[in-house]
Design an enzyme around this catalytic site. Structure first.
Site, PDB file in Angstrom:
ATOM      1  N   ALA A  45       0.690  -1.117  -0.010  1.00  0.00           N
ATOM      2  CA  ALA A  45      -0.054   0.049  -0.100  1.00  0.00           C
ATOM      3  C   ALA A  45       0.862   1.414  -0.061  1.00  0.00           C
ATOM      4  CB  ALA A  45      -0.941   0.130   1.212  1.00  0.00           C
ATOM      5  N   GLY A  46       2.129   1.045  -0.383  1.00  0.00           N
ATOM      6  CA  GLY A  46       2.976   2.322  -0.514  1.00  0.00           C
ATOM      7  C   GLY A  46       2.797   3.128  -1.622  1.00  0.00           C
ATOM      8  N   VAL A  79       3.579   3.383  -4.845  1.00  0.00           N
ATOM      9  CA  VAL A  79       2.856   2.765  -6.302  1.00  0.00           C
ATOM     10  C   VAL A  79       1.672   1.911  -6.123  1.00  0.00           C
ATOM     11  CG1 VAL A  79       3.703   1.115  -8.110  1.00  0.00           C
ATOM     12  CG2 VAL A  79       5.406   2.476  -7.064  1.00  0.00           C
ATOM     13  N   ASP A  82      -0.948  -4.774   3.014  1.00  0.00           N
ATOM     14  CA  ASP A  82       0.391  -4.531   3.379  1.00  0.00           C
ATOM     15  C   ASP A  82       0.794  -5.085   4.680  1.00  0.00           C
ATOM     16  OD1 ASP A  82       2.206  -1.802   2.181  1.00  0.00           O
ATOM     17  OD2 ASP A  82       2.731  -2.691   4.204  1.00  0.00           O
ATOM     18  N   ARG A 104      18.284  -0.432  -9.811  1.00  0.00           N
ATOM     19  CA  ARG A 104      16.890  -1.542  -9.515  1.00  0.00           C
ATOM     20  C   ARG A 104      17.745  -2.774  -8.960  1.00  0.00           C
ATOM     21  NH1 ARG A 104      15.382   1.349 -14.120  1.00  0.00           N
ATOM     22  NH2 ARG A 104      13.459   2.714 -13.747  1.00  0.00           N
ATOM     23  N   ASN A 147      13.835  -7.832  -1.869  1.00  0.00           N
ATOM     24  CA  ASN A 147      12.724  -8.111  -2.576  1.00  0.00           C
ATOM     25  C   ASN A 147      12.449  -9.586  -3.066  1.00  0.00           C
ATOM     26  OD1 ASN A 147      12.168  -5.356  -2.082  1.00  0.00           O
ATOM     27  ND2 ASN A 147      12.431  -4.652  -4.223  1.00  0.00           N
ATOM     28  N   VAL A 192       5.537  -5.957 -10.219  1.00  0.00           N
ATOM     29  CA  VAL A 192       5.977  -4.381 -10.246  1.00  0.00           C
ATOM     30  C   VAL A 192       7.171  -4.170  -9.580  1.00  0.00           C
ATOM     31  CG1 VAL A 192       5.390  -2.022  -9.832  1.00  0.00           C
ATOM     32  CG2 VAL A 192       3.548  -3.662 -10.532  1.00  0.00           C
ATOM     33  N   SER A 193       7.266  -4.926  -8.486  1.00  0.00           N
ATOM     34  CA  SER A 193       8.766  -4.530  -7.562  1.00  0.00           C
ATOM     35  C   SER A 193      10.093  -5.248  -8.263  1.00  0.00           C
ATOM     36  CB  SER A 193       8.501  -5.803  -6.517  1.00  0.00           C
ATOM     37  OG  SER A 193       7.313  -5.857  -5.710  1.00  0.00           O
ATOM     38  N   ASN A 194      11.163  -4.316  -8.022  1.00  0.00           N
ATOM     39  CA  ASN A 194      12.329  -4.476  -8.799  1.00  0.00           C
ATOM     40  C   ASN A 194      13.100  -5.180  -7.955  1.00  0.00           C
ATOM     41  OD1 ASN A 194      12.053  -2.609 -10.806  1.00  0.00           O
ATOM     42  ND2 ASN A 194      11.708  -0.903  -9.835  1.00  0.00           N
ATOM     43  N   ASP A 239       7.742   2.844 -19.217  1.00  0.00           N
ATOM     44  CA  ASP A 239       9.188   3.254 -19.918  1.00  0.00           C
ATOM     45  C   ASP A 239       8.468   3.766 -21.212  1.00  0.00           C
ATOM     46  OD1 ASP A 239      10.526   2.287 -17.862  1.00  0.00           O
ATOM     47  OD2 ASP A 239      10.854   0.250 -18.903  1.00  0.00           O
ATOM     48  N   ARG A 249       6.985   7.047 -20.529  1.00  0.00           N
ATOM     49  CA  ARG A 249       8.271   8.110 -20.267  1.00  0.00           C
ATOM     50  C   ARG A 249       9.034   8.362 -21.892  1.00  0.00           C
ATOM     51  NH1 ARG A 249      10.376   5.305 -14.800  1.00  0.00           N
ATOM     52  NH2 ARG A 249       8.963   6.425 -13.356  1.00  0.00           N
ATOM     53  N   HIS A 273      13.827  -3.821 -17.849  1.00  0.00           N
ATOM     54  CA  HIS A 273      13.765  -2.454 -17.122  1.00  0.00           C
ATOM     55  C   HIS A 273      14.614  -2.214 -16.225  1.00  0.00           C
ATOM     56  CE1 HIS A 273      11.095   0.209 -15.160  1.00  0.00           C
ATOM     57  NE2 HIS A 273      11.240  -0.183 -14.215  1.00  0.00           N
TER      58      HIS A 273
HETATM   59  N1  LIG Z   1       8.233  -2.003 -12.488  1.00  0.00           N
HETATM   60  C1  LIG Z   1       7.998  -0.838 -12.336  1.00  0.00           C
HETATM   61  O1  LIG Z   1       8.004  -0.024 -13.393  1.00  0.00           O
HETATM   62  C2  LIG Z   1       8.462  -0.081 -11.097  1.00  0.00           C
HETATM   63  C3  LIG Z   1       7.996   1.317 -10.866  1.00  0.00           C
HETATM   64  C4  LIG Z   1       8.196   2.240  -9.947  1.00  0.00           C
HETATM   65  C5  LIG Z   1       8.669   1.474  -8.738  1.00  0.00           C
HETATM   66  N2  LIG Z   1       8.781   0.061  -8.724  1.00  0.00           N
HETATM   67  C6  LIG Z   1       9.116  -0.806  -7.382  1.00  0.00           C
HETATM   68  O2  LIG Z   1       7.987  -1.117  -7.069  1.00  0.00           O
HETATM   69  C7  LIG Z   1       8.239  -1.422  -5.845  1.00  0.00           C
HETATM   70  C8  LIG Z   1       7.255  -0.426  -4.632  1.00  0.00           C
HETATM   71  O3  LIG Z   1       7.773   0.925  -4.622  1.00  0.00           O
HETATM   72  P1  LIG Z   1       7.311   2.015  -3.874  1.00  0.00           P
HETATM   73  O4  LIG Z   1       7.488   3.189  -4.241  1.00  0.00           O
HETATM   74  O5  LIG Z   1       5.702   1.748  -3.819  1.00  0.00           O
HETATM   75  O6  LIG Z   1       7.592   1.541  -2.275  1.00  0.00           O
HETATM   76  P2  LIG Z   1       7.068   1.792  -1.053  1.00  0.00           P
HETATM   77  O7  LIG Z   1       8.170   1.788   0.205  1.00  0.00           O
HETATM   78  O8  LIG Z   1       6.367   3.093  -0.967  1.00  0.00           O
HETATM   79  O9  LIG Z   1       5.889   0.847  -0.794  1.00  0.00           O
HETATM   80  C9  LIG Z   1       6.301  -0.575  -0.604  1.00  0.00           C
HETATM   81  C10 LIG Z   1       5.256  -1.284   0.357  1.00  0.00           C
HETATM   82  O10 LIG Z   1       5.392  -2.570   0.361  1.00  0.00           O
HETATM   83  C11 LIG Z   1       5.240  -2.912   1.681  1.00  0.00           C
HETATM   84  N3  LIG Z   1       5.605  -4.347   2.064  1.00  0.00           N
HETATM   85  C12 LIG Z   1       6.868  -4.572   2.272  1.00  0.00           C
HETATM   86  N4  LIG Z   1       6.934  -5.920   2.682  1.00  0.00           N
HETATM   87  C13 LIG Z   1       5.649  -6.501   2.335  1.00  0.00           C
HETATM   88  C14 LIG Z   1       5.193  -7.723   2.544  1.00  0.00           C
HETATM   89  N5  LIG Z   1       5.950  -8.791   2.727  1.00  0.00           N
HETATM   90  N6  LIG Z   1       3.967  -7.814   2.161  1.00  0.00           N
HETATM   91  C15 LIG Z   1       3.191  -6.864   2.112  1.00  0.00           C
HETATM   92  N7  LIG Z   1       3.376  -5.702   1.954  1.00  0.00           N
HETATM   93  C16 LIG Z   1       4.991  -5.376   2.126  1.00  0.00           C
HETATM   94  C17 LIG Z   1       5.781  -1.748   2.727  1.00  0.00           C
HETATM   95  O11 LIG Z   1       5.379  -1.905   3.918  1.00  0.00           O
HETATM   96  C18 LIG Z   1       5.534  -0.695   1.934  1.00  0.00           C
HETATM   97  O12 LIG Z   1       4.364  -0.124   2.120  1.00  0.00           O
HETATM   98  C19 LIG Z   1       9.757  -1.204  -5.374  1.00  0.00           C
HETATM   99  O13 LIG Z   1      10.426  -2.304  -5.354  1.00  0.00           O
HETATM  100  C20 LIG Z   1      10.056  -0.083  -6.542  1.00  0.00           C
HETATM  101  O14 LIG Z   1      11.397  -0.234  -6.960  1.00  0.00           O
HETATM  102  C21 LIG Z   1       8.607  -0.906  -9.854  1.00  0.00           C
END
Ligand SMILES: NC(=O)c1ccc[n+]([C@@H]2O[C@H](COP(=O)([O-])OP(=O)(O)OC[C@H]3O[C@@H](n4cnc5c(N)ncnc54)[C@H](O)[C@@H]3O)[C@@H](O)[C@H]2O)c1
Length: 308
Positions: A8-9, A11, A32, A88, A95, A118-120, A148, A151, A175
């Protein structure tokens, strides 16, 4: 149509908001690990419903996967984002463990779910989900190329001094700052090749700015961006939920397509109700093929860091 967003961060919340505003899903569950965080985001977003005019129900959950049961689509955004100066790939250690556990929990409660990773580092996280879940390849989608490409279009419109709606273009490949392959030779302004308007040097600059698009924002914001990532994810979710058969570059498992094997990397795919319904093989020039090979080598190197 039930959609779960894990994380719920920045993204995850942006993605949940765009899905809700587009009003095509009946329910969005935001989950989350941080106590109360997802419930808070869900309540805040629900209080925008009457203002923004949507009926999607948004529910928060602190790590209770029973609330996600029966999800048609789940988006994995959980994990750490990069800080200025980081790549990344440096996020892999933390991650990988999170993405593995989260995907297993999601599938336990929604055996038919389509996963969007989505996670990197996203291509490697998508590959990890393939290796650890055994889901069919059409149900595992990595989101990177849609962002991308958005962008890329932003940078093209800037260079052309044209509205973004006039511009079309696509980014394939990994990516990452070095792995993206913006297809400048294929990009168009109202079906006219952009090379008719821009010099080779200017197009090279557009491609270079596109590749560091994420890093540029991370430097400005102190963390990774969220509006465009959230919007890009919501576009993929909508294409699947509404069976739109839209084409996006997505990270998918390749088995010989583009001369590549045993890795997930961004290529154009058709998205519909079954997830990835087709991988589209477009004709690439020798230079583009070489860039794709180099990009794939980078992704495979990062995949090698996984403990499978
Ligand atoms: N693929 C893409 O194009 C792209 C674009 C932007 C960001 N990202 C990636 O997306 C990810 C999230 O980015 P963000 O800015 O939202 O980060 P953020 O820190 O704002 O949010 C991440 C959330 O994940 C939660 N979390 C951690 N471990 C968890 C678990 N085991 N179960 C449930 N929730 C958990 C955290 O509490 C946090 O609220 C990052 O890895 C970032 O690099 C990918």
């Amino acid at each position: 149509m039930k959609v779960t967003v894990v994380g719920a961060g920045a993204v995850g919340a942006s993605c949940a908001e765009y899905i809700a505003i587009k009003n095509f899903a009946s329910e969005v569950v935001v989950l989350d690990i941080k106590e109360g965080f997802a419930e808070g985001k869900a309540m805040d977003l629900m209080q925008t419903a009457s203002l923004n005019g949507f009926d999607t129900k948004i529910v928060g959950s602190t790590n209770d996967y029973s609330k996600t049961a029966g999800s048609d689509i789940a988006v994995i955004t959980s994990g750490i984002p990069r800080k200025p100066g980081m790549t990344r790939e440096e996020l892999i250690g933390i991650n990988a463990g999170i993405v593995k556990t989260v995907s297993e929990n999601l599938i336990k409660h929604s055996p038919n779910v389509i996963l969007i990773v989505v996670s990197n580092p996203m291509d490697t996280m998508t590959y990890l989900v393939h290796k650890t879940t055994g889901l069919p390849k059409n149900r595992i989608i990595g989101m990177g190329g849609a962002l991308d490409s958005a962008r890329f279009k932003y940078r093209l419109a800037e260079a052309l001094e044209a509205p973004i709606s006039d511009v079309d273009g696509m980014v394939i490949g990994g990516h990452s700052d070095t792995g993206m392959v913006p297809l400048t030779a294929h990009a168009t302004r109202n079906s006219v090749k952009v090379s008719e308007f821009l010099s080779e040097e200017r197009l090279d600059q557009v491609a270079a700015d596109t590749k560091v698009g994420g890093a540029t924002l991370t430097k400005l914001l102190g963390t990774s961006a969220w509006y465009a990532p959230g919007a890009a994810v919501s576009g993929l979710v909508q294409a699947i939920a509404c069976d739109q058969k839209k084409m996006f570059p997505c990270s998918t498992l390749l088995e010989g397509e583009y001369g590549l094997n045993d890795l997930c990397i961004g290529v154009p795919v058709i998205l519909g109700k079954n997830g990835i319904e087709k991988i589209v093989e477009i004709e690439l020039s020798d230079a583009e093929k070489a860039k794709m090979q180099e990009s794939a080598a980078g992704v495979s190197k990062t995949n090698g860091l996984l403990e499978l």
